[in-house]
Scaffold this motif. Structure first.
Motif, PDB file in Angstrom:
ATOM      1  N   ARG A   1     -46.190 -24.172  15.043  1.00 53.89           N
ATOM      2  CA  ARG A   1     -46.824 -24.378  16.346  1.00 53.89           C
ATOM      3  C   ARG A   1     -48.133 -23.596  16.406  1.00 53.89           C
ATOM      4  NH1 ARG A   1     -44.746 -25.979  21.383  1.00 53.89           N
ATOM      5  NH2 ARG A   1     -45.857 -25.183  23.206  1.00 53.89           N
ATOM      6  N   LEU A   2     -49.231 -24.322  16.541  1.00 57.00           N
ATOM      7  CA  LEU A   2     -50.551 -23.707  16.700  1.00 57.00           C
ATOM      8  C   LEU A   2     -51.031 -23.945  18.114  1.00 57.00           C
ATOM      9  CD1 LEU A   2     -50.284 -24.029  13.566  1.00 57.00           C
ATOM     10  CD2 LEU A   2     -52.734 -24.490  13.517  1.00 57.00           C
ATOM     11  N   ARG A   3     -51.559 -22.894  18.738  1.00 57.07           N
ATOM     12  CA  ARG A   3     -52.096 -23.021  20.075  1.00 57.07           C
ATOM     13  C   ARG A   3     -53.476 -22.372  20.165  1.00 57.07           C
ATOM     14  NH1 ARG A   3     -49.340 -26.451  20.287  1.00 57.07           N
ATOM     15  NH2 ARG A   3     -47.713 -27.091  21.748  1.00 57.07           N
ATOM     16  N   ASN A   4     -54.457 -23.199  20.525  1.00 59.00           N
ATOM     17  CA  ASN A   4     -55.810 -22.726  20.827  1.00 59.00           C
ATOM     18  C   ASN A   4     -56.453 -21.973  19.664  1.00 59.00           C
ATOM     19  OD1 ASN A   4     -57.731 -22.938  22.892  1.00 59.00           O
ATOM     20  ND2 ASN A   4     -57.426 -20.811  23.486  1.00 59.00           N
ATOM     21  N   ILE A   5     -56.161 -22.426  18.444  1.00 58.32           N
ATOM     22  CA  ILE A   5     -56.658 -21.734  17.256  1.00 58.32           C
ATOM     23  C   ILE A   5     -58.151 -22.022  17.061  1.00 58.32           C
ATOM     24  CG2 ILE A   5     -56.596 -21.788  14.715  1.00 58.32           C
ATOM     25  CD1 ILE A   5     -54.478 -20.036  15.840  1.00 58.32           C
ATOM     26  N   SER A   6     -58.930 -20.947  16.871  1.00 61.05           N
ATOM     27  CA  SER A   6     -60.369 -21.069  16.652  1.00 61.05           C
ATOM     28  C   SER A   6     -60.803 -20.176  15.511  1.00 61.05           C
ATOM     29  CB  SER A   6     -61.148 -20.692  17.919  1.00 61.05           C
ATOM     30  OG  SER A   6     -60.883 -21.592  18.977  1.00 61.05           O
ATOM     31  N   LYS A   7     -61.853 -20.623  14.822  1.00 56.85           N
ATOM     32  CA  LYS A   7     -62.443 -19.822  13.752  1.00 56.85           C
ATOM     33  C   LYS A   7     -63.946 -20.061  13.729  1.00 56.85           C
ATOM     34  CE  LYS A   7     -62.701 -17.135  10.167  1.00 56.85           C
ATOM     35  NZ  LYS A   7     -62.449 -15.691  10.307  1.00 56.85           N
ATOM     36  N   ARG A   8     -64.694 -18.962  13.728  1.00 59.91           N
ATOM     37  CA  ARG A   8     -66.154 -19.035  13.686  1.00 59.91           C
ATOM     38  C   ARG A   8     -66.674 -18.284  12.476  1.00 59.91           C
ATOM     39  NH1 ARG A   8     -64.636 -18.112  18.856  1.00 59.91           N
ATOM     40  NH2 ARG A   8     -64.796 -15.859  18.561  1.00 59.91           N
TER      41      ARG A   8
ATOM     42  N   ARG B   1     -56.105 -22.716   5.686  1.00 64.35           N
ATOM     43  CA  ARG B   1     -56.254 -21.320   5.265  1.00 64.35           C
ATOM     44  C   ARG B   1     -55.860 -20.352   6.385  1.00 64.35           C
ATOM     45  NH1 ARG B   1     -59.038 -20.185   0.713  1.00 64.35           N
ATOM     46  NH2 ARG B   1     -59.882 -18.262   1.592  1.00 64.35           N
ATOM     47  N   LEU B   2     -56.069 -20.751   7.623  1.00 68.38           N
ATOM     48  CA  LEU B   2     -55.622 -19.930   8.745  1.00 68.38           C
ATOM     49  C   LEU B   2     -54.100 -19.895   8.813  1.00 68.38           C
ATOM     50  CD1 LEU B   2     -58.195 -21.171  11.410  1.00 68.38           C
ATOM     51  CD2 LEU B   2     -58.037 -18.828  10.539  1.00 68.38           C
ATOM     52  N   ILE B   3     -53.463 -21.041   8.583  1.00 73.44           N
ATOM     53  CA  ILE B   3     -52.000 -21.093   8.577  1.00 73.44           C
ATOM     54  C   ILE B   3     -51.438 -20.246   7.441  1.00 73.44           C
ATOM     55  CG2 ILE B   3     -50.003 -22.621   8.273  1.00 73.44           C
ATOM     56  CD1 ILE B   3     -51.752 -24.855   9.563  1.00 73.44           C
ATOM     57  N   ALA B   4     -52.139 -20.268   6.294  1.00 73.18           N
ATOM     58  CA  ALA B   4     -51.685 -19.502   5.129  1.00 73.18           C
ATOM     59  C   ALA B   4     -51.975 -18.012   5.247  1.00 73.18           C
ATOM     60  CB  ALA B   4     -52.359 -20.047   3.868  1.00 73.18           C
ATOM     61  N   GLY B   5     -52.882 -17.638   6.140  1.00 75.60           N
ATOM     62  CA  GLY B   5     -53.242 -16.227   6.272  1.00 75.60           C
ATOM     63  C   GLY B   5     -54.387 -15.801   5.384  1.00 75.60           C
ATOM     64  N   PHE B   6     -55.038 -16.751   4.712  1.00 77.29           N
ATOM     65  CA  PHE B   6     -56.211 -16.422   3.892  1.00 77.29           C
ATOM     66  C   PHE B   6     -57.432 -16.131   4.761  1.00 77.29           C
ATOM     67  CE2 PHE B   6     -54.265 -19.504   0.597  1.00 77.29           C
ATOM     68  CZ  PHE B   6     -53.392 -18.515   0.171  1.00 77.29           C
ATOM     69  N   GLU B   7     -57.411 -16.672   5.983  1.00 74.93           N
ATOM     70  CA  GLU B   7     -58.449 -16.406   6.967  1.00 74.93           C
ATOM     71  C   GLU B   7     -57.773 -15.913   8.237  1.00 74.93           C
ATOM     72  OE1 GLU B   7     -61.620 -16.708   6.344  1.00 74.93           O
ATOM     73  OE2 GLU B   7     -61.726 -18.048   4.599  1.00 74.93           O
ATOM     74  N   THR B   8     -58.508 -15.153   9.042  1.00 75.87           N
ATOM     75  CA  THR B   8     -57.976 -14.633  10.302  1.00 75.87           C
ATOM     76  C   THR B   8     -58.595 -15.390  11.465  1.00 75.87           C
ATOM     77  OG1 THR B   8     -57.710 -12.432   9.339  1.00 75.87           O
ATOM     78  CG2 THR B   8     -57.673 -12.581  11.736  1.00 75.87           C
ATOM     79  N   ALA B   9     -57.768 -15.884  12.349  1.00 74.18           N
ATOM     80  CA  ALA B   9     -58.262 -16.648  13.497  1.00 74.18           C
ATOM     81  C   ALA B   9     -59.018 -15.739  14.454  1.00 74.18           C
ATOM     82  CB  ALA B   9     -57.097 -17.318  14.217  1.00 74.18           C
ATOM     83  N   ASP B  10     -60.050 -16.298  15.081  1.00 73.01           N
ATOM     84  CA  ASP B  10     -60.795 -15.574  16.113  1.00 73.01           C
ATOM     85  C   ASP B  10     -60.148 -15.725  17.481  1.00 73.01           C
ATOM     86  OD1 ASP B  10     -62.911 -14.603  14.437  1.00 73.01           O
ATOM     87  OD2 ASP B  10     -63.700 -16.645  14.368  1.00 73.01           O
ATOM     88  N   GLY B  11     -59.210 -16.636  17.585  1.00 75.07           N
ATOM     89  CA  GLY B  11     -58.495 -16.823  18.841  1.00 75.07           C
ATOM     90  C   GLY B  11     -57.317 -17.736  18.628  1.00 75.07           C
ATOM     91  N   GLY B  12     -56.325 -17.626  19.508  1.00 74.12           N
ATOM     92  CA  GLY B  12     -55.156 -18.481  19.438  1.00 74.12           C
ATOM     93  C   GLY B  12     -53.988 -17.849  18.706  1.00 74.12           C
TER      94      GLY B  12
ATOM     95  N   ASN C   1     -41.359 -21.206  12.735  1.00 70.00           N
ATOM     96  CA  ASN C   1     -39.914 -21.031  12.904  1.00 70.00           C
ATOM     97  C   ASN C   1     -39.607 -19.971  13.970  1.00 70.00           C
ATOM     98  OD1 ASN C   1     -37.289 -21.755  12.346  1.00 70.00           O
ATOM     99  ND2 ASN C   1     -37.055 -20.313  10.645  1.00 70.00           N
ATOM    100  N   GLY C   2     -40.384 -20.008  15.064  1.00 68.46           N
ATOM    101  CA  GLY C   2     -40.173 -19.096  16.182  1.00 68.46           C
ATOM    102  C   GLY C   2     -40.778 -17.719  16.012  1.00 68.46           C
ATOM    103  N   ARG C   3     -41.424 -17.454  14.883  1.00 69.51           N
ATOM    104  CA  ARG C   3     -41.990 -16.126  14.616  1.00 69.51           C
ATOM    105  C   ARG C   3     -43.503 -16.183  14.699  1.00 69.51           C
ATOM    106  NH1 ARG C   3     -42.336 -12.619   9.191  1.00 69.51           N
ATOM    107  NH2 ARG C   3     -42.671 -14.668   8.275  1.00 69.51           N
ATOM    108  N   ASP C   4     -44.110 -15.218  15.384  1.00 69.22           N
ATOM    109  CA  ASP C   4     -45.565 -15.135  15.486  1.00 69.22           C
ATOM    110  C   ASP C   4     -46.113 -14.586  14.168  1.00 69.22           C
ATOM    111  OD1 ASP C   4     -48.228 -14.692  16.064  1.00 69.22           O
ATOM    112  OD2 ASP C   4     -47.854 -13.797  18.025  1.00 69.22           O
ATOM    113  N   VAL C   5     -46.849 -15.432  13.427  1.00 66.82           N
ATOM    114  CA  VAL C   5     -47.393 -15.023  12.136  1.00 66.82           C
ATOM    115  C   VAL C   5     -48.919 -14.913  12.178  1.00 66.82           C
ATOM    116  CG1 VAL C   5     -45.458 -16.078  10.902  1.00 66.82           C
ATOM    117  CG2 VAL C   5     -47.551 -17.404  11.273  1.00 66.82           C
ATOM    118  N   THR C   6     -49.485 -14.954  13.384  1.00 65.57           N
ATOM    119  CA  THR C   6     -50.937 -15.051  13.547  1.00 65.57           C
ATOM    120  C   THR C   6     -51.692 -13.997  12.752  1.00 65.57           C
ATOM    121  OG1 THR C   6     -50.496 -15.810  15.812  1.00 65.57           O
ATOM    122  CG2 THR C   6     -52.789 -15.287  15.247  1.00 65.57           C
ATOM    123  N   THR C   7     -51.217 -12.777  12.761  1.00 67.23           N
ATOM    124  CA  THR C   7     -51.944 -11.673  12.114  1.00 67.23           C
ATOM    125  C   THR C   7     -51.269 -11.180  10.837  1.00 67.23           C
ATOM    126  OG1 THR C   7     -50.791 -10.045  13.494  1.00 67.23           O
ATOM    127  CG2 THR C   7     -52.879 -10.911  14.326  1.00 67.23           C
ATOM    128  N   LEU C   8     -50.208 -11.854  10.393  1.00 66.45           N
ATOM    129  CA  LEU C   8     -49.500 -11.402   9.194  1.00 66.45           C
ATOM    130  C   LEU C   8     -50.302 -11.736   7.941  1.00 66.45           C
ATOM    131  CD1 LEU C   8     -45.784 -12.400   9.916  1.00 66.45           C
ATOM    132  CD2 LEU C   8     -46.879 -10.171  10.220  1.00 66.45           C
TER     133      LEU C   8
END
Length: 368
Positions: free
Chosen positions: A19-26, A61-72, A77-84
């Motif tokens: 589940r991705l919500r409001n994901i942005s990358k600049r 790459r954002l989903i994989a964690g190779f890049e860090t999202a600027d927002g969102g 599987n119910g776990r927040d992996v945004t910054t992992l």
């Protein structure tokens, strides 16, 4: 934009696996991924489709964690992996370039992740044997990457990605480096394998045929944003706008001058529309796919029938591609892809023919 869970062809009845919500990358002043929402249900095959530079690989790459999202946020599987970091996320990945170790055998490549995570030797050998059998490479276990074909190398990369039984399989244009025949065969194998093991898969591609042949759900991107989400049939039959319609196949687009309840005028052609479909706010093009255009005897008695001159003709085996210039709209062109078997004879350049635009196949779309 609508909630994508409502557009996923009925797949997202439970909480989505991804589940991705409001994901942005600049990057500097350039927004590459712009407020993307995306849901992927467990065990489904999702394809992110779009032209080069639309942001689809950055999204992966954002989903994989190779890049860090600027927002969102990204939940898996119910776990927040945004910054992992990548190693803390549960996925396997297959790259376009395969990224195999040239100094390791096929078996050594497949078992690399198992070895790196400390899996015991006997368990590792058993898992490698299972995976090589799964991708049909058992007899190549002792060979090195340069001793097998490109298609076989891609199977090795796929087996390696599955070695640790990930919950999510990420695929970065995995078949684009292969020739057309191998690509068609492998995508069929890829879909069958995904179904067999039940892994949730997300693949990015610029090839609509590839996306349609494997996906349960297609996510169409343009300039960093999601234009439409749905099953292959949904996005093809009911494109959200002209960009989507053109991306998913040839599309004649005539700018409308007037739109009413059941009729429209588009570049001088008065068109009958089915079911009042033309009466929608903000839709400015009358669109029809070349394969839906009727030519010759099939156009006799049909609505939206016009005379035209054959401006060009291309013979494509079973298909004859005609470019027609309507008498009532000489600055317009209509492309028609006609089955050779539907023509009593192939018309000649400059010849006058009758064509029709069936109301049931007309779409009235905005540019984006």
């Amino acid at each position: 934009m609508d909630d994508p869970s409502s557009q996923s062809g009925g797949a997202a009845t439970a909480a989505p696996f991804l589940r991705l919500r409001n994901i942005s990358k600049r990057y500097g002043t350039a927004t590459v991924v712009d407020r993307v929402d995306l849901d992927a249900a467990a065990s489904r095959f999702v394809c992110v489709l779009g032209p080069s530079g639309c942001g689809k690989t950055t999204l992966l790459r954002l989903i994989a964690g190779f890049e860090t999202a600027d927002g969102g946020t990204i939940h898996q599987n119910g776990r927040d992996v945004t910054t992992l970091p990548p190693e803390a996320r549960d996925y396997g990945i297959v790259f376009q370039s395969y990224a195999l170790f040239p100094n390791r055998t096929v078996a050594g490549n497949v078992g690399f992740g198992l070895e790196a995570t400390g899996v015991a030797r006997d368990a590792r050998l058993k898992r490698v044997t299972e995976l090589l059998a799964l991708v049909g490479l058992s007899e190549h276990a002792s060979k090195y990457p340069n001793q097998i074909s490109g298609g076989q190398q891609q199977r090795v990369a796929l087996a390696r990605a599955l070695a640790l039984s990930p919950g999510l399989l990420l695929l970065d244009e995995p078949l684009s480096a292969l020739d057309a025949n191998v690509r068609a065969h492998l995508r069929s194998e890829l879909q069958a394998l995904q179904r067999r093991i039940g892994v949730t898969a997300l693949m990015v591609t610029h090839d609509r045929e590839e996306a349609f042949s494997v996906a349960d759900q297609v996510v169409i991107m343009n300039k960093g944003r999601v234009e439409q989400t749905g099953s292959p049939e949904e996005v093809y039959q009911r494109p959200a706008n002209l960009f989507v319609a053109r991306l998913l196949g040839g599309c004649n687009a005539l700018a409308t001058e007037m739109i009413g309840e059941t009729t429209a005028i588009a570049q001088g052609l008065r068109l009958q529309a089915a079911g009042g479909g033309a009466n929608r706010i903000g839709q400015t093009y009358a669109c029809i796919r070349p394969g839906a255009v009727l030519v010759g005897q099939e156009a006799d008695g049909a609505p939206n029938r016009f005379n035209a001159r054959v401006a060009s003709l291309t013979f494509l085996g079973d298909i004859v591609r005609l470019v027609l210039q309507p008498d009532d709209s000489p600055r317009s062109v209509i492309e028609a892809d006609v089955l050779r078997s539907r023509l009593d004879r192939i018309p000649q350049l400059g010849e006058q023919v009758i064509f029709a635009l069936p109301p049931s196949h007309l779409m009235f779309l905005g540019s984006a």
